[in-house]
Design a protein around this motif. Structure first.
Motif, PDB file in Angstrom:
ATOM      1  N   ASP A  46      65.616 -10.329  14.999  1.00 50.73           N
ATOM      2  CA  ASP A  46      64.675 -11.446  15.088  1.00 50.73           C
ATOM      3  C   ASP A  46      64.118 -11.589  16.492  1.00 50.73           C
ATOM      4  O   ASP A  46      62.942 -11.916  16.689  1.00 50.73           O
ATOM      5  N   LEU A  47      64.948 -11.324  17.520  1.00 51.66           N
ATOM      6  CA  LEU A  47      64.472 -11.389  18.903  1.00 51.66           C
ATOM      7  C   LEU A  47      63.461 -10.280  19.177  1.00 51.66           C
ATOM      8  O   LEU A  47      62.505 -10.466  19.933  1.00 51.66           O
ATOM      9  N   LEU A  48      63.693  -9.119  18.565  1.00 50.75           N
ATOM     10  CA  LEU A  48      62.783  -7.995  18.745  1.00 50.75           C
ATOM     11  C   LEU A  48      61.396  -8.347  18.214  1.00 50.75           C
ATOM     12  O   LEU A  48      60.375  -8.057  18.865  1.00 50.75           O
ATOM     13  N   GLU A  49      61.343  -8.982  17.057  1.00 48.28           N
ATOM     14  CA  GLU A  49      60.059  -9.387  16.481  1.00 48.28           C
ATOM     15  C   GLU A  49      59.362 -10.407  17.376  1.00 48.28           C
ATOM     16  O   GLU A  49      58.149 -10.380  17.543  1.00 48.28           O
ATOM     17  N   TYR A  50      60.152 -11.303  17.957  1.00 41.32           N
ATOM     18  CA  TYR A  50      59.585 -12.315  18.859  1.00 41.32           C
ATOM     19  C   TYR A  50      58.953 -11.658  20.085  1.00 41.32           C
ATOM     20  O   TYR A  50      57.972 -12.152  20.641  1.00 41.32           O
ATOM     21  N   GLN A  51      59.521 -10.521  20.513  1.00 43.10           N
ATOM     22  CA  GLN A  51      58.993  -9.808  21.685  1.00 43.10           C
ATOM     23  C   GLN A  51      57.789  -8.933  21.341  1.00 43.10           C
ATOM     24  O   GLN A  51      57.239  -8.274  22.215  1.00 43.10           O
ATOM     25  N   GLY A  52      57.367  -8.924  20.075  1.00 42.29           N
ATOM     26  CA  GLY A  52      56.208  -8.141  19.683  1.00 42.29           C
ATOM     27  C   GLY A  52      56.511  -6.675  19.447  1.00 42.29           C
ATOM     28  O   GLY A  52      55.624  -5.826  19.503  1.00 42.29           O
ATOM     29  N   ARG A  53      57.802  -6.365  19.190  1.00 37.25           N
ATOM     30  CA  ARG A  53      58.197  -4.983  18.928  1.00 37.25           C
ATOM     31  C   ARG A  53      58.806  -4.871  17.529  1.00 37.25           C
ATOM     32  O   ARG A  53      59.247  -5.852  16.956  1.00 37.25           O
ATOM     33  N   LYS A  54      58.853  -3.659  17.025  1.00 39.37           N
ATOM     34  CA  LYS A  54      59.383  -3.444  15.689  1.00 39.37           C
ATOM     35  C   LYS A  54      60.078  -2.090  15.624  1.00 39.37           C
ATOM     36  O   LYS A  54      59.614  -1.109  16.203  1.00 39.37           O
ATOM     37  N   ILE A  55      61.219  -2.074  14.916  1.00 42.11           N
ATOM     38  CA  ILE A  55      61.947  -0.828  14.690  1.00 42.11           C
ATOM     39  C   ILE A  55      61.869  -0.491  13.204  1.00 42.11           C
ATOM     40  O   ILE A  55      62.206  -1.318  12.352  1.00 42.11           O
ATOM     41  N   ASP A  56      61.410   0.710  12.919  1.00 43.33           N
ATOM     42  CA  ASP A  56      61.345   1.183  11.536  1.00 43.33           C
ATOM     43  C   ASP A  56      62.748   1.628  11.129  1.00 43.33           C
ATOM     44  O   ASP A  56      63.206   2.716  11.500  1.00 43.33           O
ATOM     45  N   LYS A  57      63.440   0.786  10.388  1.00 46.34           N
ATOM     46  CA  LYS A  57      64.843   1.069  10.071  1.00 46.34           C
ATOM     47  C   LYS A  57      64.994   2.278   9.147  1.00 46.34           C
ATOM     48  O   LYS A  57      66.001   2.987   9.202  1.00 46.34           O
ATOM     49  N   GLU A  58      63.991   2.531   8.291  1.00 48.04           N
ATOM     50  CA  GLU A  58      64.069   3.700   7.424  1.00 48.04           C
ATOM     51  C   GLU A  58      63.999   4.987   8.251  1.00 48.04           C
ATOM     52  O   GLU A  58      64.770   5.931   8.019  1.00 48.04           O
ATOM     53  N   LYS A  59      63.085   5.012   9.227  1.00 47.53           N
ATOM     54  CA  LYS A  59      62.980   6.195  10.093  1.00 47.53           C
ATOM     55  C   LYS A  59      64.247   6.367  10.928  1.00 47.53           C
ATOM     56  O   LYS A  59      64.734   7.486  11.120  1.00 47.53           O
ATOM     57  N   LEU A  60      64.762   5.236  11.452  1.00 45.88           N
ATOM     58  CA  LEU A  60      65.979   5.308  12.267  1.00 45.88           C
ATOM     59  C   LEU A  60      67.143   5.833  11.432  1.00 45.88           C
ATOM     60  O   LEU A  60      67.921   6.680  11.898  1.00 45.88           O
ATOM     61  N   SER A  61      67.247   5.364  10.197  1.00 46.46           N
ATOM     62  CA  SER A  61      68.310   5.824   9.308  1.00 46.46           C
ATOM     63  C   SER A  61      68.169   7.320   9.014  1.00 46.46           C
ATOM     64  O   SER A  61      69.157   8.062   9.010  1.00 46.46           O
TER      65      SER A  61
END
Length: 702
Positions: A116-131
């Protein structure tokens, strides 16, 4: 029984997740042979799932005690599943540990915390790609909002496999050869550690294996153009860089986030220290004199002062208990322990506030600010971490000095870290500030800042001696992202501190109070006498002359100070017990305050406070000093230095203060001024290393 181990970097939210998953179903102890805290529990929704909270660590290279404990656990008693807590706001740093964990071939689930903090900072992690890139299941979580935690346990209980990622083919060839010459190195982690030349890993090799290993490493270093450790580190970070580039989307480039904006103020070169001083003043003021005081007053005046003693007295009268047993329980045990436990609300509030500061990320900034000050005086910012830990208890603070690489800096830190007021010293701070300075707000915070000042000044003095002179070691630390504290975690932190304080009152302090009651009620002929003619009064009277120049040369204060060597909490309990005996007063806080006010001036009371804050610590901390120093002489030096500093500061404060208040100059005042001058000389003189360099330069020029 399924065993899940939680592992992650410090400040990743790991402990918060552990507390949420286990609730109150947890046990706290120490790992065998060390003082690193060991937490175990059961998943509150399924008691067949055991959860182990491993110490926070950045890597598995055993430079620190926490890293060594974690590495030994994974090698010797591996869990069924590893739950790797990753700070989503610091993905690159977190993945370094993840790659090392994958080398153990233990099933892993990634908990992508603080999403949730990451989204607040304007960033996003693609969890499918990371997995996909890691070959591991990834579950977004938020400990603060209690999101995704049950899901991550559900995923962890499913059949999982892990396959270490491949590095450069030249390194892979070297690792394959190491696996052939060292069959016992079953995991990829052990093979990499052998390649790095890890001391623990090399212990199991014979001479022939060492020779072959050295040949493999030498050839690989020549081919790849780097040394063995740098090869592994670079390969890991190259792989991490590729993963981060593929999975992270950043829409906030060029913008300052909230953490950066706050840091521009609280870590400012000019504002950082004043803000820290104000924050700590506010913490102590609220805990000692505002919020905690009403509850402590009620406990002292009502519960321990009237209700409990009156109830016990009536019960013992009804049961016809003999007078000496009544005196033992009321004047000995209850008077001593009651006086100490009356301060539990203030201790709880203090650690509740400190927990908020720590969990929010502010205390890490304090270490950064203090490093700037420490470095100016030749000290390392690494020394502040043990000092911060010592605000709870000096023993783990002393143990934490193991993270300081340079031996001289480590010894300096051990010698000065107990100047920080620990929880055991808070009762005497509260007693003196309440009884003698009730309407002022500076006394309680001054104890904290006096400890900090003496750490800096003592460090300067020691650093300028020949045995401690030298360059300061570098200090690097990660500043976590600011976030709202997780209240249950903070509450549990404060509760654990308060409970630890109560347990000490019920064990060692209980036994000490019984001994004090006997010694203060009987003579050397074992006849019951007035406290003024007791064994304790006789012994204390002989020693009290030592403390007369400090303003409290009276046997009761002397005895209380000496009992502080066993446990600092006992100082207040001893004074309460001794001043209540033989006096027509109840054993409560207000009445004891009045008695103390008639025995000491505010200046003498503050001198008593200063001495007991700075003098040699309790016997448990002295034992820790001996264990870390590894030498009786160094232990005696440390204890002697601490006591000398305490006596000098108390003497200067009392004698100079007395001269100012009474407008009288005498030989004692002159002695205090000469002592101040000598201290100033030790602080401002040139260091030995500087003088040696100047002399060496002069010889070269000639």
């Amino acid at each position: 029984m399924t065993k899940i181990a939680l592992i992650g970097n410090p400040n990743s939210g790991k402990t918060s997740i552990f507390n949420i998953l286990t609730g109150s179903n947890q046990q706290v102890g120490n790992w065998p042979g060390v003082t690193v805290e060991c937490k175990t529990g059961h998943y509150k929704k399924d008691k067949t799932i055991a959860i182990q909270d491993l110490p926070g660590t950045y890597s598995l290279s055993p430079y620190t005690l926490e890293e060594q404990v974690t590495r030994n656990y994974l090698r010797e008693t591996p869990p069924d599943i590893l739950l790797n807590i990753i700070d989503a706001t610091n993905l690159e740093r977190s993945l370094y540990l993840t790659l090392q964990l994958m080398e153990f071939n233990i099933p892993i689930v990634i908990a992508l915390n603080m999403s949730d903090l990451l989204e607040y900072q304007g960033r996003k992690i693609d969890k499918e790609k990371l997995s996909y890139m890691l070959g591991l299941p990834v579950v977004p979580t938020s400990a603060l909002k209690n999101r995704g935690l049950d899901e991550v346990i559900r995923v962890a209980c499913q059949p999982l496999e892990v396959h270490p990622l491949d590095y450069d083919h030249r390194l892979e060839s070297a690792l394959a050869e190491i696996g052939q010459i060292c069959p016992h190195a079953r995991t990829r982690f052990e093979q990499i550690k052998l390649f790095e030349g890890d001391a623990l890993a090399l212990e199991s090799l014979n001479d022939a294996q060492r020779k072959e290993l050295n040949d493999i490493v030498a050839i690989t270093e020549k081919i790849m153009g780097d040394d063995q450790e740098a090869i592994i580190v670079n390969e890991r970070y190259d792989l991490i860089g590729q993963i981060v580039d593929l999975v992270v989307t950043n829409n906030s480039k060029g913008r300052l986030n909230l953490t950066d904006k706050i840091d521009s103020i609280v870590t400012n070169k000019w504002l950082g220290l004043p803000i820290f001083i104000f924050v700590m003043w506010l913490v102590y003021f609220l805990a000692i004199q505002v919020i905690g005081t009403p509850a402590s007053d009620w406990l002292n005046d009502n519960f321990f002062g009237s209700f409990l003693p009156n109830t016990l007295r009536q019960m013992m009268d009804y049961w016809a208990i003999v007078p000496w047993v009544q005196s033992l329980l009321l004047d000995g045990v209850l008077a001593g322990i009651g006086a100490i436990l009356g301060f539990v609300p203030q201790i709880f509030i203090l650690f509740l506030l400190l927990g908020f500061l720590e969990d929010s990320g502010y205390m890490a900034r304090v270490a950064f600010v203090m490093d700037r000050i420490f470095r100016r005086f030749g000290l390392s910012g690494k020394s502040f971490i043990p000092m911060l830990i010592s605000s709870g208890c000096g023993v783990p603070g002393i143990m934490a000095t193991r993270t300081i690489e340079q031996e001289r800096d480590r010894k300096i830190t051990i010698m000065v870290t107990t100047f920080m007021p620990c929880s055991a010293k808070l009762p005497i701070i509260a007693l003196v500030s309440g009884a003698f300075f009730h309407s002022t707000s500076w006394v309680a915070p001054s104890a904290y800042f006096l400890g900090m000042a003496m750490i800096i000044l003592s460090g300067i003095i020691l650093k300028k001696t020949k045995m401690f002179a030298g360059d300061t070691s570098a200090f690097i630390m990660e500043l976590p992202t600011y976030h709202l504290p997780h209240f249950p975690t903070v509450l549990k932190y404060a509760f654990d501190r308060g409970l630890s304080f109560i347990k000490r009152a019920g064990t060692i302090i209980f036994a000490l109070n019984v001994c004090l009651w006997f010694l203060s009620n009987y003579s050397f002929t074992l006849e019951q006498v007035d406290p003024g003619q007791s064994i304790l009064a006789t012994l204390g009277g002989y020693l009290s002359i030592v403390f007369a120049p400090l303003g409290f040369g009276e046997w009761k204060a002397t005895v209380a100070t000496l009992t502080g060597l066993i446990a600092k909490e006992t100082i207040v309990g001893t004074m309460s017990q001794l001043y209540a005996q033989g006096a027509d007063i109840e054993n409560n806080g207000r009445a004891i305050w009045t008695t103390l006010q008639g025995s000491y001036t505010p200046l003498a009371a503050y001198s008593l406070l200063v001495f007991n804050l700075l003098c040699a610590p309790c016997i448990a901390a002295i034992s820790a000093i001996y264990k870390e120093m590894g030498d009786v002489k160094w232990t005696l030096r440390a204890v002697g230095f601490q006591t000398a500093i305490a006596y000098s500061m108390s003497f200067i404060i009392y004698q100079v203060g007395l001269s100012v208040l009474e407008k009288n100059f005498n030989i004692s005042t002159l002695s205090a001024l000469l002592l101040m001058s000598f201290g100033s000389y030790l602080i401002f003189r040139k260091s030995k290393i500087t003088l040696n360099k100047e002399e060496h330069s002069l010889e070269l020029s000639e």
